[in-house]
Structures are given as C-alpha cells and as structure tokens.
Design a protein around this motif. Structure first.
Motif, short mmCIF file in Angstrom:
data_model
loop_
_atom_site.label_atom_id
_atom_site.label_comp_id
_atom_site.label_asym_id
_atom_site.label_seq_id
_atom_site.Cartn_x
_atom_site.Cartn_y
_atom_site.Cartn_z
N ASP A 1 0.82 -1.21 0.00
CA ASP A 1 0.00 0.00 0.00
C ASP A 1 0.86 1.26 0.00
OD1 ASP A 1 -2.35 -1.42 -0.03
OD2 ASP A 1 -2.55 -1.46 2.16
N GLU A 2 1.93 1.28 0.77
CA GLU A 2 2.81 2.45 0.81
C GLU A 2 3.41 2.72 -0.57
OE1 GLU A 2 5.66 1.61 3.79
OE2 GLU A 2 4.31 2.02 5.48
N GLN A 3 3.86 1.67 -1.23
CA GLN A 3 4.44 1.83 -2.57
C GLN A 3 3.39 2.32 -3.57
OE1 GLN A 3 6.14 -1.78 -4.10
NE2 GLN A 3 6.95 -0.82 -5.95
N PHE A 4 2.21 1.73 -3.51
CA PHE A 4 1.16 2.08 -4.47
C PHE A 4 0.68 3.51 -4.26
CE2 PHE A 4 -3.34 1.32 -6.02
CZ PHE A 4 -2.98 1.40 -7.36
N LEU B 1 17.19 2.16 -12.62
CA LEU B 1 16.01 2.78 -12.02
C LEU B 1 15.04 1.73 -11.48
CD1 LEU B 1 15.36 5.60 -14.66
CD2 LEU B 1 16.46 5.84 -12.42
N TRP B 2 14.83 0.68 -12.26
CA TRP B 2 13.91 -0.38 -11.83
C TRP B 2 14.45 -1.07 -10.58
CZ3 TRP B 2 12.01 -4.94 -15.45
CH2 TRP B 2 10.87 -5.51 -14.89
N PHE B 3 15.77 -1.32 -10.55
CA PHE B 3 16.36 -1.95 -9.37
C PHE B 3 16.22 -1.05 -8.13
CE2 PHE B 3 19.94 -2.33 -6.46
CZ PHE B 3 19.80 -3.64 -6.05
N LEU C 1 5.05 -4.55 -9.78
CA LEU C 1 4.37 -3.34 -9.31
C LEU C 1 5.09 -2.07 -9.74
CD1 LEU C 1 3.55 -4.41 -5.62
CD2 LEU C 1 2.05 -4.53 -7.62
N SER C 2 6.39 -2.13 -9.91
CA SER C 2 7.19 -0.93 -10.20
C SER C 2 7.57 -0.78 -11.67
CB SER C 2 8.46 -0.94 -9.35
OG SER C 2 9.17 -2.14 -9.49
N PHE C 3 7.34 -1.79 -12.49
CA PHE C 3 7.76 -1.71 -13.89
C PHE C 3 7.06 -0.57 -14.64
CE2 PHE C 3 6.64 -2.71 -18.29
CZ PHE C 3 7.90 -2.83 -18.86
#
Length: 603
Positions: free
Chosen positions: A496-499, A543-545, A557-559
């Motif tokens: 949830d924090e990331q989203f 950046l993705w890492f 989730l981050s791609f």
C-alpha cells in the motif's frame, strides 16, 4: 436349594441335594418348617421340591425341576400328594417361564384327577434324574429351571400348557429382538461416524456455510435485525466453476539457423550519454544509526534526478561500506569476476535458498556458435550449492554443471531471497561490464531456443534495446496490487505504501481501449528479459532496481511506473522497449514449478 442328581422313587431322597428344615425328603402334616425334599411323598403333606417354601396355608406343588404351583391358600392333601389349593397360582416350567393359571387344583370342573397329577409328578422326577438343573430368580430367591425339555414337562392337554409355550417363545423372541435392535443401533452409529469423518460438515450445509452463520454482533442485536438467508430458487443458474486459464505457446518466426550472426549496422545508435555508478558512501556526520546498504542510501532528490537520461553518476547497487564496516554483500570470487569480465553475450539465471532445481538448457537446440561464444552463468548461494552437490550435481574442475558456469555468491545482501535475486536479474550490465547483450530467465525455466536467435528476433529485427513480455492475465497495476495482497505475496502495508506513492506521483490506470498507450500492458511477465546494453537500457535497469531496493521485491508493481516516468521525463530521448506477447515467451522456454517458495520478508 438343590444341587446334583435326585432320587426318583418319591421317597424324598436326594443324592447330592441339600435338605433344610425337617425331614430327608418327606414333609409332614401341614408342612415342615421349611424342609426341602427331592420329590414329595405318597402320603399326606406338602409336596416340596427344589426351593419350595413350606408353611401352613401356602401350598406349592414343586418338583425337582423347580415347578411351583400357585401361591394360594387352601389345604394341601391327597392320596398321591396332590395339592388341593383353591386359589390361583403360577406354574413355572423348566426354563423359568411363568403363566398365570386360572384353574385351581382340586374341586370344580377344572379338577385334575389324582392319576393325572401323579403321572405329572412322576414325569417331573424322571426328568430330574437325567436332566440338568439351572436357576431363575423369583421374589428374591433362586428357583430351579429346566432347559431343553419344554414339551416334556407339561404334556397334558389344556390351555395352560399351550399358554406356557406361547409365553416362553414370546420371551425368547423378545430377547432376540432386543439383541438385534442393539446391534442395529451400534451399526448405524458406526456408519454415521464414518460418513461424518469422510465428508465433514458437507452433510449439514447446503451451499455456502458462511451465509448461514451469524456473527456475534448480530446475535447481540437481536433476531429482529437479522435477515434470514433465503433458499436459492431452483431456477437460479449457479455460476460455473472457474478453472485456471490455459496459456499455450505460439509460433515465433525465428531464423532457421544462426551459424555466423552479424549485428545490424548502426544498431547501437540509440540515445547516447554516459553513466557512472556510486560505489562508495561516506558515513553521515553526527549519526550513530548508520548501517551500510547494498543499494546505498539514495535520497528522494537523488532519486528524482536519476530519471533524466544524461551524463550522471547514480545509485545502481554494489555500494561499498565506509572503512570500518563490513561488506554490503553479493561477494564473488576473483576468479569468477575475471571470467565474467570477458563475456560479450550472456545468458544468466540464479537459484538462492534452494528454491529451484537446476534446469539445464537443451543442448541439442543450442548452436555450436552459441556454445562457444555465449556465457551461460548460474548464480547460486552456498546453501543451493550444497543442495546441488547432495543431488549429484557437482561442478567440474572448470566450475561447470552441463552448460552452466556455477558462480557462488557469498554474503547475500538481503534477507529476502526474492530481492537478492533482482541483483543478477536487473544488473547484468554491472556484473558483466564488457557484455553487449544479455538474456535473463528465471530458474523455473529451461531454455529451448538458441540465444542468438532470440536476440536477432526480439532486438535486431524490431530495432529495440529492451524486450520483455506482457503479463499473461493482468495489464493494470491496480489489478496487480489486489492480486499480490490477496495471495499474500508480500506485506500488504508495504504494498500500500508503494502504491500510494506511485499514485501521488501521477500513475494512472491502464486503459486498454486507448490506442495511444505507450505499451500494450503496464504489467510485465518478468521471467524472461532480452537486453542490449545501451545507455538507456542500462539506465532503465538501474532505475527499476532502485525501486525494488526502496520498496517491495514485487517488480511487477514498479515496472509500469518506472517506464512511464522515464519516458515522460525524457520526451526527446526515446527508450525503445519491445513488449512482446506472453505466448512467445512460452515458446522459448519450458516452465516448471518452484521447488520451494521462500517466504517474503515482513517489512
């Protein structure tokens, strides 16, 4: 009480019988004082046998078989010892069965002759001589009982004899029915328990159990607020059972062979800039809470600037600790580093925590050119190496198991094995500094296509610098968030924090009807990645890492966020990413299940 055999001459002798009271088998007058005899005499007196009870005014006609007359009043007498009781009595037979006898002995129309009575008594005494005596209880004392001779005791005609037989058979039938009923009850109980243990609560509930249960709050509020569940109508069609979708591979038009592949002219002429990487951090002044990290301590300002495609130095893993601190992890042997620095084209994978079996590439499908010029590197930790050795997979003198060059990683940088696996997955340009191309595949997959054919088709032919397949089922990050939380792929709070962070920075839902979408999906199937090590491709990988290092290890989730932000912040510097179909990914590698899924770290 009589014990043993008895004399049959009517003289009152009993060989093995006990005599209580007066006389050895002969009563006198109106009864002895409780004497017991085997037979009864031919003269006056009480005819007593077995457990007959004496006493004036109480006449019991008894034989050795415990046959007693009715307990009635009257005088006892007669030439042959026949009782002349005028009252009613109970005749007891050999098996302890009793019937009420309404006929008195002596007087009236039911009077038995003395001859009949004498024959009766004689027969009783004869049966005592050859029979076996058992006992039954009547009014607190044991009375002798004859078994096996029901028809021989009372063979005179009359309703009393027939009634005796009927009642005796009735009692036998009653005991038989009672025994069978008990057995039936136990059998039904055993069947019920067996069925309950096999099918559980399904025998009690029809449909969804939860819909028939009330919460404690509803119970406290009272039945007036509770809505009873309605029975389903027979006309309602139940939804079909949802089966897992099948995702077969599709045909990919690879070249027939690759004997001497040639890179297209000017293929690497993509956006050009120079990237340097932070390899060391100094301890912040005035803090005692500093802890070295493999990914470094990137600030939000540094993170924002790193998205620009320009000459820069940025965080991209492998950040060394200040002097006096231990290594941040992912330590490699110098011999392996030397080998890796010579690779130009790389196929890599990893197994950490013994999460998978070793899947060797299908060698007969790999060309001689690739076997000589492509590095096949499998990163493992010490635990996995030990497991492989126990299964008979020991590296040879050159460090190979089949086509895989085994590289052992010591001092893993993260407790979460999935996050540790993102190091070789995203940072191949850091691990193989001289390589031009790399292919990543998860350890649950076995390569079945020549790597040079893959590079030719997905990069050279499409003029792309990065290729990854879309997800086989989901295309929106919103859906991926829900799915990860539902399956507990990672800590829900961290997700949830990331989203929320991504939404606040402008992430929007994927609209499949929009023809201007930059990608066919914002959710990838990240198990297979083909890369050209260009500046833009390397920047995107860093950046993705960094997103995985900062937030959760769920890279799907981050791609989408990372790609869209990089694209928006570099409108004049395009990133050529080829998102191909998932069925094409399935045509290049065979998919297996994990041996053991490492539980996600709770952060």
């Amino acid at each position: 009480m009589l014990v043993g055999d008895h004399g049959g001459d009517g003289k009152g002798k009993g060989k093995g019988g006990k005599v209580r009271g007066g006389g050895r088998g002969r009563g006198k007058g109106n009864g002895g004082s409780g004497g017991i005899s085997n037979g009864g005499g031919n003269g006056n007196g009480n005819i007593r046998g077995g457990n007959g009870i004496s006493g004036t005014g109480t006449g019991n006609i008894g034989g050795g078989n415990g046959i007693s007359g009715a307990t009635g009043t009257g005088n006892i007498g007669g030439a042959n010892g026949v009782a002349g009781a005028t009252g009613t009595g109970t005749i007891r037979g050999a098996n302890g069965m009793s019937v009420p006898a309404s006929r008195p002995f002596g007087g009236g129309e039911n009077l038995r002759s003395s001859h009949q009575t004498s024959c009766l008594i004689t027969k009783i005494l004869d049966q005592e001589t050859n029979g076996t005596m058992t006992f039954f209880k009547q009014n607190g004392e044991l009375l002798p009982e004859r078994r096996g001779v029901p028809g021989s005791v009372f063979d005179s005609p009359g309703r009393g004899d027939n009634a005796f037989r009927v009642v005796r058979r009735g009692r036998r039938l009653g005991r038989f029915i009672k025994l069978r009923f008990t057995h039936s009850v136990f059998l039904l109980a055993a069947l019920f328990l067996t069925y309950s243990a096999t099918f559980g609560f399904k025998i009690f509930f029809n449909g969804n159990i939860d819909s028939n249960l009330l919460t404690s709050q509803e119970v406290q509020q009272g039945s007036s607020n509770v809505v009873k569940p309605q029975k389903e109508s027979s006309n309602v069609v139940k939804p079909p059972i949802k089966h897992r979708k099948q995702h077969p591979p599709c045909t990919v038009e690879f070249l027939e062979s690759v004997n001497d592949p040639v890179e297209p002219k000017d293929f690497m002429n993509f956006t050009q800039f120079s990237l340097e990487y932070i390899d060391k951090e100094d301890k912040p002044f005035g803090t005692n809470m500093y802890k070295p990290r493999f990914g470094g301590h990137q600030t939000l300002q540094e993170r924002e600037k790193s998205f620009y495609a320009k000459n820069q130095t940025l965080h991209c893993g492998f950040v060394n600790a200040p002097p006096g601190f231990s290594s941040t992890g992912f330590d490699l042997d110098e011999k392996d580093k030397t080998f890796m620095s010579t690779c130009k084209v790389v196929v890599s994978s990893c197994i950490f925590g013994s999460s998978d079996f070793l899947r060797r590439p299908t060698k007969k499908l790999i060309s001689d050119f690739s076997q000589k010029n492509v590095c096949f590197v499998m990163f493992v930790d010490e635990q996995t190496l030990s497991t492989l050795s126990s299964e008979g997979n020991n590296p040879d003198d050159g460090g190979y198991i089949g086509m895989w060059r085994i590289v052992t990683v010591r001092n893993l940088p993260y407790e979460d094995m999935r996050k540790t696996g993102k190091v070789p997955k995203f940072l191949s340009h850091r691990l193989f500094p001289s390589s031009r191309y790399s292919i990543w595949l998860d350890s649950k997959m076995r390569l079945q296509v020549d790597p040079m054919l893959i590079i030719e088709y997905f990069l050279w032919r499409s003029r792309s610098e990065y290729a990854i397949s879309n997800h086989y089922d989901r295309h929106c990050v919103w859906e991926e968030v829900v799915r990860n939380k539902l399956l507990k792929k990672y800590n829900a709070t961290a997700i949830d924090e990331q989203f929320i962070f991504y939404q606040s920075d402008g992430l929007t839902k994927f609209d499949p009807s929009n023809p201007n979408n930059p990608l066919p999906s914002y959710v990838p199937e990240g198990s297979f990645i083909i890369r050209a090590h260009t500046p833009m491709s390397n920047l995107f990988s860093c950046l993705w890492f960094n997103e995985v290092d900062r937030f959760t290890s769920r890279d799907q989730l981050s791609f989408g966020y990372t790609y869209l932000k990089l694209r928006i912040m570099n409108l004049n510097s395009p990133f050529y990413l080829n998102m191909f179909q998932d069925c094409e990914r399935r045509s290049m590698a065979k998919l297996f299940k994990h041996r053991q899924l490492s539980p996600p770290a709770v952060t």
